[in-house]
Write a protein that holds these residues in place. Structure first.
Motif, PDB file in Angstrom:
ATOM      1  N   ALA A 122      14.447   7.541  -8.040  1.00  0.00           N
ATOM      2  CA  ALA A 122      15.234   7.870  -7.158  1.00  0.00           C
ATOM      3  C   ALA A 122      14.649   9.055  -6.115  1.00  0.00           C
ATOM      4  O   ALA A 122      14.860   9.301  -5.014  1.00  0.00           O
ATOM      5  CB  ALA A 122      16.405   8.814  -7.958  1.00  0.00           C
ATOM      6  N   HIS A 123      13.551   9.721  -6.728  1.00  0.00           N
ATOM      7  CA  HIS A 123      12.801  10.839  -6.015  1.00  0.00           C
ATOM      8  C   HIS A 123      11.403  10.386  -5.297  1.00  0.00           C
ATOM      9  O   HIS A 123      10.507  11.102  -5.282  1.00  0.00           O
ATOM     10  CB  HIS A 123      12.674  12.126  -6.848  1.00  0.00           C
ATOM     11  N   PHE A 124      11.546   9.016  -5.289  1.00  0.00           N
ATOM     12  CA  PHE A 124      10.216   8.581  -4.887  1.00  0.00           C
ATOM     13  C   PHE A 124       9.969   9.072  -3.427  1.00  0.00           C
ATOM     14  O   PHE A 124      10.846   8.931  -2.455  1.00  0.00           O
ATOM     15  CB  PHE A 124      10.321   6.868  -4.840  1.00  0.00           C
ATOM     16  N   SER A 125       8.662   8.945  -2.821  1.00  0.00           N
ATOM     17  CA  SER A 125       8.367   9.272  -1.428  1.00  0.00           C
ATOM     18  C   SER A 125       8.971   8.176  -0.501  1.00  0.00           C
ATOM     19  O   SER A 125       8.607   7.182  -0.624  1.00  0.00           O
ATOM     20  CB  SER A 125       7.008   9.514  -1.310  1.00  0.00           C
ATOM     21  N   LEU A 126       9.518   8.868   0.532  1.00  0.00           N
ATOM     22  CA  LEU A 126      10.302   7.982   1.720  1.00  0.00           C
ATOM     23  C   LEU A 126       9.048   7.208   2.384  1.00  0.00           C
ATOM     24  O   LEU A 126       9.088   5.924   2.573  1.00  0.00           O
ATOM     25  CB  LEU A 126      11.023   8.759   2.778  1.00  0.00           C
ATOM     26  N   GLN A 127       7.858   7.816   2.680  1.00  0.00           N
ATOM     27  CA  GLN A 127       6.726   7.437   3.225  1.00  0.00           C
ATOM     28  C   GLN A 127       6.312   6.306   2.521  1.00  0.00           C
ATOM     29  O   GLN A 127       5.902   5.221   3.060  1.00  0.00           O
ATOM     30  CB  GLN A 127       5.606   8.319   3.418  1.00  0.00           C
ATOM     31  N   ARG A 128       6.234   6.464   1.212  1.00  0.00           N
ATOM     32  CA  ARG A 128       5.534   5.311   0.311  1.00  0.00           C
ATOM     33  C   ARG A 128       6.587   4.102  -0.063  1.00  0.00           C
ATOM     34  O   ARG A 128       6.122   2.986   0.043  1.00  0.00           O
ATOM     35  CB  ARG A 128       5.288   5.971  -1.049  1.00  0.00           C
ATOM     36  N   THR A 129       8.050   4.563   0.184  1.00  0.00           N
ATOM     37  CA  THR A 129       8.963   3.294   0.278  1.00  0.00           C
ATOM     38  C   THR A 129       8.781   2.594   1.285  1.00  0.00           C
ATOM     39  O   THR A 129       8.872   1.339   1.401  1.00  0.00           O
ATOM     40  CB  THR A 129      10.105   3.998   0.042  1.00  0.00           C
ATOM     41  N   TYR A 130       8.498   3.011   2.321  1.00  0.00           N
ATOM     42  CA  TYR A 130       8.334   2.338   3.732  1.00  0.00           C
ATOM     43  C   TYR A 130       7.156   1.560   3.628  1.00  0.00           C
ATOM     44  O   TYR A 130       7.089   0.292   4.314  1.00  0.00           O
ATOM     45  CB  TYR A 130       8.195   3.358   4.921  1.00  0.00           C
ATOM     46  N   ILE A 131       5.945   2.098   3.214  1.00  0.00           N
ATOM     47  CA  ILE A 131       4.625   1.261   3.086  1.00  0.00           C
ATOM     48  C   ILE A 131       5.081   0.023   2.020  1.00  0.00           C
ATOM     49  O   ILE A 131       4.750  -1.030   2.401  1.00  0.00           O
ATOM     50  CB  ILE A 131       3.720   2.149   2.648  1.00  0.00           C
ATOM     51  N   ILE A 132       5.780   0.179   1.036  1.00  0.00           N
ATOM     52  CA  ILE A 132       6.022  -0.955   0.289  1.00  0.00           C
ATOM     53  C   ILE A 132       6.862  -2.155   1.193  1.00  0.00           C
ATOM     54  O   ILE A 132       6.522  -3.225   1.042  1.00  0.00           O
ATOM     55  CB  ILE A 132       6.803  -0.453  -0.968  1.00  0.00           C
ATOM     56  N   ARG A 134       6.931  -2.410   4.178  1.00  0.00           N
ATOM     57  CA  ARG A 134       6.228  -3.120   5.304  1.00  0.00           C
ATOM     58  C   ARG A 134       4.999  -4.075   4.498  1.00  0.00           C
ATOM     59  O   ARG A 134       4.858  -5.135   5.243  1.00  0.00           O
ATOM     60  CB  ARG A 134       5.476  -2.077   6.125  1.00  0.00           C
ATOM     61  N   THR A 135       4.490  -3.641   3.655  1.00  0.00           N
ATOM     62  CA  THR A 135       3.258  -4.408   2.638  1.00  0.00           C
ATOM     63  C   THR A 135       3.880  -5.566   2.048  1.00  0.00           C
ATOM     64  O   THR A 135       3.422  -6.876   2.398  1.00  0.00           O
ATOM     65  CB  THR A 135       2.681  -3.317   1.917  1.00  0.00           C
ATOM     66  N   LEU A 136       5.050  -5.323   1.366  1.00  0.00           N
ATOM     67  CA  LEU A 136       5.557  -6.655   0.725  1.00  0.00           C
ATOM     68  C   LEU A 136       6.652  -7.551   1.436  1.00  0.00           C
ATOM     69  O   LEU A 136       7.134  -8.500   0.975  1.00  0.00           O
ATOM     70  CB  LEU A 136       5.995  -6.310  -0.663  1.00  0.00           C
ATOM     71  N   GLY A 137       6.854  -6.965   2.614  1.00  0.00           N
ATOM     72  CA  GLY A 137       7.989  -7.828   3.384  1.00  0.00           C
ATOM     73  C   GLY A 137       9.385  -7.826   2.962  1.00  0.00           C
ATOM     74  O   GLY A 137      10.018  -8.895   2.755  1.00  0.00           O
ATOM     75  N   LEU A 138       9.735  -6.863   2.046  1.00  0.00           N
ATOM     76  CA  LEU A 138      10.971  -6.746   1.508  1.00  0.00           C
ATOM     77  C   LEU A 138      12.262  -6.518   2.205  1.00  0.00           C
ATOM     78  O   LEU A 138      12.243  -6.069   3.470  1.00  0.00           O
ATOM     79  CB  LEU A 138      11.116  -5.578   0.450  1.00  0.00           C
ATOM     80  N   ARG A 139      13.367  -6.936   1.774  1.00  0.00           N
ATOM     81  CA  ARG A 139      14.744  -6.775   2.424  1.00  0.00           C
ATOM     82  C   ARG A 139      15.391  -5.753   2.126  1.00  0.00           C
ATOM     83  O   ARG A 139      16.198  -5.286   2.746  1.00  0.00           O
ATOM     84  CB  ARG A 139      15.540  -8.287   2.530  1.00  0.00           C
TER      85      ARG A 139
END
Length: 175
Positions: A122-132, A134-139
């Protein structure tokens, strides 16, 4: 957050699909009767729709909460790019929500969930979430707390620049 259980009622599942447009759902289970429900994986809306078109996999509830061994559908049968017949699905969802017999039938989602689905704390970085994303092509990405309980979902749409600026502006404005 709308979650599904490993053993899901057909009528409830049909109501959920008819009332939401979510593309995927987290699946949870209770490891022991006195434990909280924990994240197990995800399942896509299209996969759920394809499962509902196969009534032979529906099962009545057993007294001990288990399922009789059935032959699960092959991956090829449920992994589709788009629904083959939307009007048929609409008719099925309507029947499943109105016919009382489907209140007593269940589906075992365990063979069909993505057990390796990504989740973040829940407290994961928004920037890292965005990178995940983009990198993995998640929906979509499931958000869990420290006990692995589902507390939210974040979608690709949530990370689009304009809605993101708006949401951050609303959060930062009171400060």
């Amino acid at each position: 957050v709308r979650v599904l259980h490993l053993k899901e009622n057909i009528a409830s599942l049909a109501r959920l699909l008819a009332s939401t447009s979510h593309g995927g759902f987290p699946v949870v289970c209770r490891p022991k009767p006195d434990h909280a429900e924990v994240f197990q994986g995800t399942i896509k809306r299209l996969e759920l729709c394809m499962l509902l078109e196969n009534e032979h996999i529906f099962e009545p509830e057993t007294n001990d909460g288990t399922f009789s061994p059935s032959h699960p559908l092959s991956y090829e049968k449920i992994a589709v790019e788009k629904l083959p017949n939307l009007s048929r699905l609409t008719m099925l969802l309507n029947r499943y929500t109105t016919d009382p017999q489907y209140q007593q039938l269940f589906i075992n989602l365990e063979p069909y969930i993505n057990k390796s689905a990504m989740s973040v704390q829940a407290h994961f970085s928004l920037q890292r979430t965005y990178i995940i994303f983009r990198t993995l092509g998640l929906r979509h990405l499931t958000i869990v707390d420290q006990q692995n309980q589902v507390v939210g979902m974040i979608t690709r749409k949530d990370l689009m620049p304009f809605p993101l600026e708006e949401k951050l502006g609303l959060k930062l404005a009171p400060q």
